[in-house]
Design a protein around this motif. Structure first.
Motif, PDB file in Angstrom:
ATOM      1  N   ASN A  12       0.832  -1.204   0.000  1.00 50.14           N
ATOM      2  CA  ASN A  12       0.000   0.000   0.000  1.00 50.14           C
ATOM      3  C   ASN A  12       0.872   1.261   0.000  1.00 50.14           C
ATOM      4  N   PRO A  13       1.708   1.427  -1.021  1.00 48.79           N
ATOM      5  CA  PRO A  13       2.710   2.499  -0.995  1.00 48.79           C
ATOM      6  C   PRO A  13       2.107   3.896  -1.025  1.00 48.79           C
ATOM      7  N   LYS A  14       2.811   4.816  -0.384  1.00 43.28           N
ATOM      8  CA  LYS A  14       2.447   6.232  -0.444  1.00 43.28           C
ATOM      9  C   LYS A  14       3.058   6.887  -1.677  1.00 43.28           C
ATOM     10  N   ILE A  15       4.169   6.303  -2.159  1.00 45.94           N
ATOM     11  CA  ILE A  15       4.808   6.737  -3.393  1.00 45.94           C
ATOM     12  C   ILE A  15       4.843   5.531  -4.324  1.00 45.94           C
ATOM     13  N   LEU A  16       4.216   5.646  -5.476  1.00 45.44           N
ATOM     14  CA  LEU A  16       4.182   4.533  -6.424  1.00 45.44           C
ATOM     15  C   LEU A  16       4.780   4.998  -7.745  1.00 45.44           C
ATOM     16  N   ILE A  17       5.881   4.349  -8.151  1.00 50.09           N
ATOM     17  CA  ILE A  17       6.598   4.710  -9.370  1.00 50.09           C
ATOM     18  C   ILE A  17       6.405   3.599 -10.398  1.00 50.09           C
ATOM     19  N   LEU A  18       5.826   3.932 -11.541  1.00 46.92           N
ATOM     20  CA  LEU A  18       5.530   2.952 -12.577  1.00 46.92           C
ATOM     21  C   LEU A  18       6.198   3.394 -13.873  1.00 46.92           C
ATOM     22  N   ASP A  19       7.194   2.624 -14.307  1.00 48.43           N
ATOM     23  CA  ASP A  19       7.978   2.986 -15.486  1.00 48.43           C
ATOM     24  C   ASP A  19       7.538   2.121 -16.668  1.00 48.43           C
ATOM     25  N   GLU A  20       6.827   2.715 -17.611  1.00 44.86           N
ATOM     26  CA  GLU A  20       6.276   2.010 -18.788  1.00 44.86           C
ATOM     27  C   GLU A  20       5.486   0.769 -18.353  1.00 44.86           C
ATOM     28  N   PRO A  21       4.497   0.932 -17.475  1.00 45.34           N
ATOM     29  CA  PRO A  21       3.832  -0.233 -16.876  1.00 45.34           C
ATOM     30  C   PRO A  21       2.870  -0.972 -17.793  1.00 45.34           C
TER      31      PRO A  21
ATOM     32  N   GLU B  59      -7.620   4.807  -8.667  1.00 48.21           N
ATOM     33  CA  GLU B  59      -8.024   4.581  -7.277  1.00 48.21           C
ATOM     34  C   GLU B  59      -6.852   4.801  -6.324  1.00 48.21           C
ATOM     35  N   LEU B  60      -5.682   4.289  -6.681  1.00 43.85           N
ATOM     36  CA  LEU B  60      -4.497   4.454  -5.841  1.00 43.85           C
ATOM     37  C   LEU B  60      -4.107   5.921  -5.715  1.00 43.85           C
ATOM     38  N   GLY B  61      -4.350   6.700  -6.759  1.00 41.77           N
ATOM     39  CA  GLY B  61      -3.980   8.103  -6.757  1.00 41.77           C
ATOM     40  C   GLY B  61      -4.775   8.964  -5.808  1.00 41.77           C
ATOM     41  N   LYS B  62      -5.845   8.419  -5.233  1.00 41.78           N
ATOM     42  CA  LYS B  62      -6.646   9.191  -4.276  1.00 41.78           C
ATOM     43  C   LYS B  62      -5.891   9.409  -2.970  1.00 41.78           C
ATOM     44  N   ASP B  63      -5.018   8.463  -2.610  1.00 39.98           N
ATOM     45  CA  ASP B  63      -4.317   8.531  -1.329  1.00 39.98           C
ATOM     46  C   ASP B  63      -2.805   8.467  -1.464  1.00 39.98           C
ATOM     47  N   SER B  64      -2.285   8.352  -2.683  1.00 43.31           N
ATOM     48  CA  SER B  64      -0.851   8.178  -2.880  1.00 43.31           C
ATOM     49  C   SER B  64      -0.359   9.108  -3.987  1.00 43.31           C
ATOM     50  N   ILE B  65       0.954   9.302  -4.006  1.00 47.04           N
ATOM     51  CA  ILE B  65       1.591  10.001  -5.114  1.00 47.04           C
ATOM     52  C   ILE B  65       1.978   8.937  -6.136  1.00 47.04           C
ATOM     53  N   VAL B  66       1.311   8.933  -7.273  1.00 46.64           N
ATOM     54  CA  VAL B  66       1.558   7.936  -8.310  1.00 46.64           C
ATOM     55  C   VAL B  66       2.223   8.625  -9.499  1.00 46.64           C
ATOM     56  N   ILE B  67       3.422   8.184  -9.848  1.00 50.80           N
ATOM     57  CA  ILE B  67       4.113   8.721 -11.023  1.00 50.80           C
ATOM     58  C   ILE B  67       4.122   7.645 -12.097  1.00 50.80           C
ATOM     59  N   LEU B  68       3.442   7.926 -13.187  1.00 52.87           N
ATOM     60  CA  LEU B  68       3.294   6.987 -14.286  1.00 52.87           C
ATOM     61  C   LEU B  68       4.109   7.498 -15.464  1.00 52.87           C
ATOM     62  N   SER B  69       5.241   6.857 -15.726  1.00 54.61           N
ATOM     63  CA  SER B  69       6.137   7.267 -16.793  1.00 54.61           C
ATOM     64  C   SER B  69       5.860   6.440 -18.042  1.00 54.61           C
ATOM     65  N   THR B  70       5.622   7.122 -19.154  1.00 51.45           N
ATOM     66  CA  THR B  70       5.272   6.412 -20.375  1.00 51.45           C
ATOM     67  C   THR B  70       5.521   7.298 -21.591  1.00 51.45           C
ATOM     68  N   HIS B  71       5.520   6.696 -22.769  1.00 54.65           N
ATOM     69  CA  HIS B  71       5.499   7.478 -24.002  1.00 54.65           C
ATOM     70  C   HIS B  71       4.173   7.277 -24.718  1.00 54.65           C
ATOM     71  N   ILE B  72       3.225   6.589 -24.059  1.00 57.15           N
ATOM     72  CA  ILE B  72       1.904   6.322 -24.629  1.00 57.15           C
ATOM     73  C   ILE B  72       0.898   7.308 -24.030  1.00 57.15           C
ATOM     74  N   VAL B  73       0.472   8.261 -24.823  1.00 59.11           N
ATOM     75  CA  VAL B  73      -0.363   9.354 -24.332  1.00 59.11           C
ATOM     76  C   VAL B  73      -1.680   8.847 -23.733  1.00 59.11           C
ATOM     77  N   SER B  74      -2.288   7.849 -24.365  1.00 63.68           N
ATOM     78  CA  SER B  74      -3.589   7.370 -23.902  1.00 63.68           C
ATOM     79  C   SER B  74      -3.526   6.766 -22.509  1.00 63.68           C
ATOM     80  N   ASP B  75      -2.344   6.332 -22.071  1.00 59.76           N
ATOM     81  CA  ASP B  75      -2.214   5.749 -20.734  1.00 59.76           C
ATOM     82  C   ASP B  75      -2.482   6.771 -19.639  1.00 59.76           C
ATOM     83  N   VAL B  76      -2.224   8.039 -19.935  1.00 58.59           N
ATOM     84  CA  VAL B  76      -2.378   9.065 -18.892  1.00 58.59           C
ATOM     85  C   VAL B  76      -3.524  10.023 -19.172  1.00 58.59           C
ATOM     86  N   GLU B  77      -4.043  10.015 -20.391  1.00 55.76           N
ATOM     87  CA  GLU B  77      -5.013  11.035 -20.802  1.00 55.76           C
ATOM     88  C   GLU B  77      -6.238  11.073 -19.899  1.00 55.76           C
ATOM     89  N   GLN B  78      -6.739   9.901 -19.505  1.00 53.16           N
ATOM     90  CA  GLN B  78      -7.990   9.851 -18.765  1.00 53.16           C
ATOM     91  C   GLN B  78      -7.823   9.922 -17.247  1.00 53.16           C
TER      92      GLN B  78
END
Length: 229
Positions: free
Chosen positions: A148-157, A175-194
């Motif tokens: 249940n991390p407070k910092i979640l780092i996802l590299d090209e997940p 859902e995780l982003g409601k209580d945590s800092i989630v960094i989602l690293s990607t080159h796929i725009v649709s992964d983060v758009e919504q």
């Protein structure tokens, strides 16, 4: 809860991979977009405390990310996460739970919950070496959130995930982003758009855009491509 980067740089011989980045991150989903070679993975590895910056500092609630306590609040999925091919999916998650110091009965409950969330319950007793690329990636996502991390780092997940799996993944991250800092690293725009509350765009080691989805306008992909053409 704050993750603060203050003039963070990383240099390899004559190449500057990350160039004096400063920002403050708070709970929510932060989408980090950029082409391969932009410096995203180097930045993520420094945020995880795996790489030491050449300059600057990274702190979580005032404490340096190199401190041992940071491991207790961190979840990380690298681009190529390590696994033991002869472990079953369930055994691997239990093993990772032990490494993270999770009590055994709590670990069992959490592992079963996550196996269902990432749609691996039917394959839980199969060896990981028999898994498809997408199944391995889903297992990687599960191990990243065991504590249940407070910092979640996802590299090209989302590499290797099919469209349905991508939707399931996005819902989990939102859902995780409601209580945590989630960094989602990607080159796929649709992964983060919504799901991204904040969007960062990285080029040549620098952040060239930092704003909300509404700051971008109607077409995020067109905006993104215009910055990398």
């Amino acid at each position: 809860m704050e993750l603060v980067l203050d003039r963070v740089s990383k240099q390899y011989q004559n190449k500057i991979a990350v160039d004096r980045i400063s920002m403050t991150l708070q709970p929510g989903v932060i989408g980090l977009l950029g082409e391969n070679g932009a410096g995203k993975t180097t930045l993520m590895r420094m945020v995880c405390g795996i790489l030491m910056p050449s300059g600057g500092t990274i702190t979580f609630d005032g404490r340096d990310v190199s401190e041992e306590m940071y491991r207790d609040v961190l979840g990380y999925l690298p681009q190529d996460f390590g696994y033991y091919p002869n472990f079953t999916g369930r055994d691997f998650l239990m093993y990772m739970s032990a490494l993270k110091g999770i009590e055994k009965s709590a670990a069992k409950r959490k592992c079963e919950e996550l196996l269902q969330i990432v749609n691996l319950e039917e394959a839980a007793n199969k060896k990981i070496k028999t898994y498809s690329g997408g199944m391995k990636q889903r297992l990687g996502i599960a191990q990243a959130v065991l504590n249940n991390p407070k910092i979640l780092i996802l590299d090209e997940p989302t590499a290797g995930l099919d469209p349905k799996e991508r939707v399931r993944f996005r819902n989990l991250i939102a859902e995780l982003g409601k209580d945590s800092i989630v960094i989602l690293s990607t080159h796929i725009v649709s992964d983060v758009e919504q799901i991204a509350d904040r969007i960062l765009m990285m080029k040549s080691g620098q952040i060239i855009f930092d704003g909300s989805r509404k700051d971008v306008g109607a077409d995020l992909e067109a905006f993104y491509l215009s910055n990398f053409s």
